[in-house]
Design a protein around this motif. Sequence first.
Motif, PDB file in Angstrom:
ATOM      1  N   MET A  93     -25.938  22.831-133.906  1.00  0.00           N
ATOM      2  CA  MET A  93     -27.378  23.746-133.743  1.00  0.00           C
ATOM      3  C   MET A  93     -27.184  24.818-134.101  1.00  0.00           C
ATOM      4  O   MET A  93     -28.207  25.586-134.323  1.00  0.00           O
ATOM      5  N   ALA A  94     -25.853  25.446-134.746  1.00  0.00           N
ATOM      6  CA  ALA A  94     -25.703  26.859-135.634  1.00  0.00           C
ATOM      7  C   ALA A  94     -26.741  26.332-136.889  1.00  0.00           C
ATOM      8  O   ALA A  94     -27.673  27.823-136.665  1.00  0.00           O
ATOM      9  N   PHE A  95     -26.796  25.880-137.564  1.00  0.00           N
ATOM     10  CA  PHE A  95     -28.162  25.047-138.500  1.00  0.00           C
ATOM     11  C   PHE A  95     -29.437  25.436-138.197  1.00  0.00           C
ATOM     12  O   PHE A  95     -29.831  25.605-138.725  1.00  0.00           O
ATOM     13  N   PHE A  96     -29.125  24.220-137.254  1.00  0.00           N
ATOM     14  CA  PHE A  96     -30.346  24.350-136.859  1.00  0.00           C
ATOM     15  C   PHE A  96     -31.333  25.567-136.127  1.00  0.00           C
ATOM     16  O   PHE A  96     -32.333  26.442-136.767  1.00  0.00           O
ATOM     17  N   SER A  97     -30.358  27.293-135.448  1.00  0.00           N
ATOM     18  CA  SER A  97     -30.276  28.381-134.751  1.00  0.00           C
ATOM     19  C   SER A  97     -30.827  28.832-136.366  1.00  0.00           C
ATOM     20  O   SER A  97     -31.651  29.660-136.791  1.00  0.00           O
ATOM     21  N   PHE A  98     -30.205  28.496-137.508  1.00  0.00           N
ATOM     22  CA  PHE A  98     -30.776  29.256-138.691  1.00  0.00           C
ATOM     23  C   PHE A  98     -31.764  29.205-139.333  1.00  0.00           C
ATOM     24  O   PHE A  98     -33.361  30.236-139.904  1.00  0.00           O
ATOM     25  N   PHE A  99     -32.639  27.895-139.062  1.00  0.00           N
ATOM     26  CA  PHE A  99     -33.419  27.341-139.629  1.00  0.00           C
ATOM     27  C   PHE A  99     -34.851  28.146-138.241  1.00  0.00           C
ATOM     28  O   PHE A  99     -35.885  28.742-139.125  1.00  0.00           O
ATOM     29  N   HIS A 129     -58.353  30.059-134.253  1.00  0.00           N
ATOM     30  CA  HIS A 129     -57.174  30.043-134.991  1.00  0.00           C
ATOM     31  C   HIS A 129     -56.117  31.203-134.907  1.00  0.00           C
ATOM     32  O   HIS A 129     -54.481  30.355-134.676  1.00  0.00           O
ATOM     33  N   HIS A 130     -56.648  32.042-134.405  1.00  0.00           N
ATOM     34  CA  HIS A 130     -55.675  33.246-134.141  1.00  0.00           C
ATOM     35  C   HIS A 130     -55.165  32.327-132.911  1.00  0.00           C
ATOM     36  O   HIS A 130     -53.403  32.691-133.077  1.00  0.00           O
ATOM     37  N   ARG A 131     -55.141  32.436-132.010  1.00  0.00           N
ATOM     38  CA  ARG A 131     -54.321  32.341-131.000  1.00  0.00           C
ATOM     39  C   ARG A 131     -54.065  30.995-130.771  1.00  0.00           C
ATOM     40  O   ARG A 131     -52.163  31.124-129.859  1.00  0.00           O
ATOM     41  N   ILE A 132     -54.285  30.211-131.548  1.00  0.00           N
ATOM     42  CA  ILE A 132     -53.198  29.052-131.548  1.00  0.00           C
ATOM     43  C   ILE A 132     -51.874  28.491-132.204  1.00  0.00           C
ATOM     44  O   ILE A 132     -50.927  28.918-132.272  1.00  0.00           O
ATOM     45  N   TYR A 133     -51.726  30.174-133.648  1.00  0.00           N
ATOM     46  CA  TYR A 133     -51.786  30.275-134.220  1.00  0.00           C
ATOM     47  C   TYR A 133     -50.162  31.053-133.004  1.00  0.00           C
ATOM     48  O   TYR A 133     -48.824  30.623-133.786  1.00  0.00           O
ATOM     49  N   TRP A 134     -50.480  31.549-132.996  1.00  0.00           N
ATOM     50  CA  TRP A 134     -50.046  32.496-131.895  1.00  0.00           C
ATOM     51  C   TRP A 134     -49.313  31.579-130.916  1.00  0.00           C
ATOM     52  O   TRP A 134     -48.053  32.198-130.361  1.00  0.00           O
ATOM     53  N   ILE A 135     -50.142  31.047-130.148  1.00  0.00           N
ATOM     54  CA  ILE A 135     -49.236  30.270-129.655  1.00  0.00           C
ATOM     55  C   ILE A 135     -47.796  29.646-130.230  1.00  0.00           C
ATOM     56  O   ILE A 135     -46.534  28.691-129.752  1.00  0.00           O
ATOM     57  N   ILE A 136     -48.417  28.803-131.616  1.00  0.00           N
ATOM     58  CA  ILE A 136     -47.323  28.614-131.894  1.00  0.00           C
ATOM     59  C   ILE A 136     -45.651  29.186-132.348  1.00  0.00           C
ATOM     60  O   ILE A 136     -44.793  29.172-132.511  1.00  0.00           O
ATOM     61  N   ILE A 137     -46.235  30.518-132.642  1.00  0.00           N
ATOM     62  CA  ILE A 137     -45.339  31.590-133.289  1.00  0.00           C
ATOM     63  C   ILE A 137     -44.249  31.696-132.059  1.00  0.00           C
ATOM     64  O   ILE A 137     -43.025  31.754-131.800  1.00  0.00           O
ATOM     65  N   THR A 138     -44.861  31.587-130.886  1.00  0.00           N
ATOM     66  CA  THR A 138     -44.288  32.228-129.885  1.00  0.00           C
ATOM     67  C   THR A 138     -43.309  30.785-129.577  1.00  0.00           C
ATOM     68  O   THR A 138     -42.068  30.999-129.351  1.00  0.00           O
ATOM     69  N   LEU A 139     -44.039  29.514-129.013  1.00  0.00           N
ATOM     70  CA  LEU A 139     -43.222  27.627-129.391  1.00  0.00           C
ATOM     71  C   LEU A 139     -42.072  28.533-130.320  1.00  0.00           C
ATOM     72  O   LEU A 139     -40.366  28.218-129.877  1.00  0.00           O
ATOM     73  N   GLU A 140     -42.328  28.572-131.469  1.00  0.00           N
ATOM     74  CA  GLU A 140     -40.992  28.362-132.122  1.00  0.00           C
ATOM     75  C   GLU A 140     -39.665  29.931-131.533  1.00  0.00           C
ATOM     76  O   GLU A 140     -38.804  29.313-132.031  1.00  0.00           O
ATOM     77  N   VAL A 141     -40.735  30.948-131.948  1.00  0.00           N
ATOM     78  CA  VAL A 141     -39.271  31.707-131.440  1.00  0.00           C
ATOM     79  C   VAL A 141     -38.633  31.388-130.074  1.00  0.00           C
ATOM     80  O   VAL A 141     -37.393  31.889-129.688  1.00  0.00           O
ATOM     81  N   MET A 142     -39.807  30.856-128.793  1.00  0.00           N
ATOM     82  CA  MET A 142     -38.764  30.589-127.560  1.00  0.00           C
ATOM     83  C   MET A 142     -37.627  29.454-127.529  1.00  0.00           C
ATOM     84  O   MET A 142     -36.080  29.479-127.362  1.00  0.00           O
ATOM     85  N   TYR A 143     -37.932  28.442-129.327  1.00  0.00           N
ATOM     86  CA  TYR A 143     -37.203  27.248-128.889  1.00  0.00           C
ATOM     87  C   TYR A 143     -35.803  27.751-130.308  1.00  0.00           C
ATOM     88  O   TYR A 143     -34.689  27.618-130.278  1.00  0.00           O
ATOM     89  N   THR A 144     -35.899  29.030-131.176  1.00  0.00           N
ATOM     90  CA  THR A 144     -35.094  29.661-131.964  1.00  0.00           C
ATOM     91  C   THR A 144     -34.357  30.149-130.351  1.00  0.00           C
ATOM     92  O   THR A 144     -32.860  30.229-130.957  1.00  0.00           O
ATOM     93  N   VAL A 145     -34.823  31.048-129.614  1.00  0.00           N
ATOM     94  CA  VAL A 145     -34.106  32.436-128.723  1.00  0.00           C
ATOM     95  C   VAL A 145     -33.013  30.930-128.342  1.00  0.00           C
ATOM     96  O   VAL A 145     -31.663  31.110-127.711  1.00  0.00           O
ATOM     97  N   CYS A 146     -33.724  30.038-128.042  1.00  0.00           N
ATOM     98  CA  CYS A 146     -33.151  29.160-126.854  1.00  0.00           C
ATOM     99  C   CYS A 146     -31.849  28.689-127.818  1.00  0.00           C
ATOM    100  O   CYS A 146     -30.572  28.520-127.431  1.00  0.00           O
ATOM    101  N   CYS A 147     -31.907  28.011-128.886  1.00  0.00           N
ATOM    102  CA  CYS A 147     -31.215  27.491-129.453  1.00  0.00           C
ATOM    103  C   CYS A 147     -29.972  28.388-129.617  1.00  0.00           C
ATOM    104  O   CYS A 147     -28.423  28.190-130.011  1.00  0.00           O
TER     105      CYS A 147
END
Length: 169
Positions: A18-24, A69-87
């Motif tokens: 999990m630490a490895f994936f969090s680092f990713f 494009h910007h809005r969809i990209y920000w949704i993706i970034i938000t989801l990436e932040v969410m999974y990283t914080v959760c991990c």
Amino acid sequence: MNQLTTDQLTRYSKFILMAFFSFFGLLVMYSNFTDYSSNYEYVGHVLSMDTTRENTNITDRAITSPMLHHRIYWIIITLEVMYTVCCLIGTYQLLKNINASADAFHEAKKLSIVGLLIAIFIYYVCLQVVGVEWFNMDESQTWNAKDWARHIVDFILPLLIFVVLKIER
């Protein structure tokens, strides 16, 4: 000297993976915030379908609005932040409960599981399903992340199964 049991090793391996994936996740976030334009360009080309072969049966799927494009990209970034914080928090919870009872350690997996599920949503559903099947990303010679996403899912899915399994005693 204290002998490391298989149970302890299993718990530590769940924490370490999990630490490895969090680092990713941290590296992905860093890339998105420090190189927004390159990653945005990728999203824009995939959504616009401007580097795939011309197919009049599916070109109506293209999203050509830079604002979208910007809005969809920000949704993706938000989801990436969410999974990283959760991990990250999930990884900390695993470490904090590494010597706790089997039930306590199992309950400590919650945020790790949520983070991994969000990551599967991004890399499998968004990129491999929507990107490839809806926007024909795999036909682009330049803007094709199908294999990259598949390699990530190939790590996440077994990790999710391994973390979820209650094999600790």
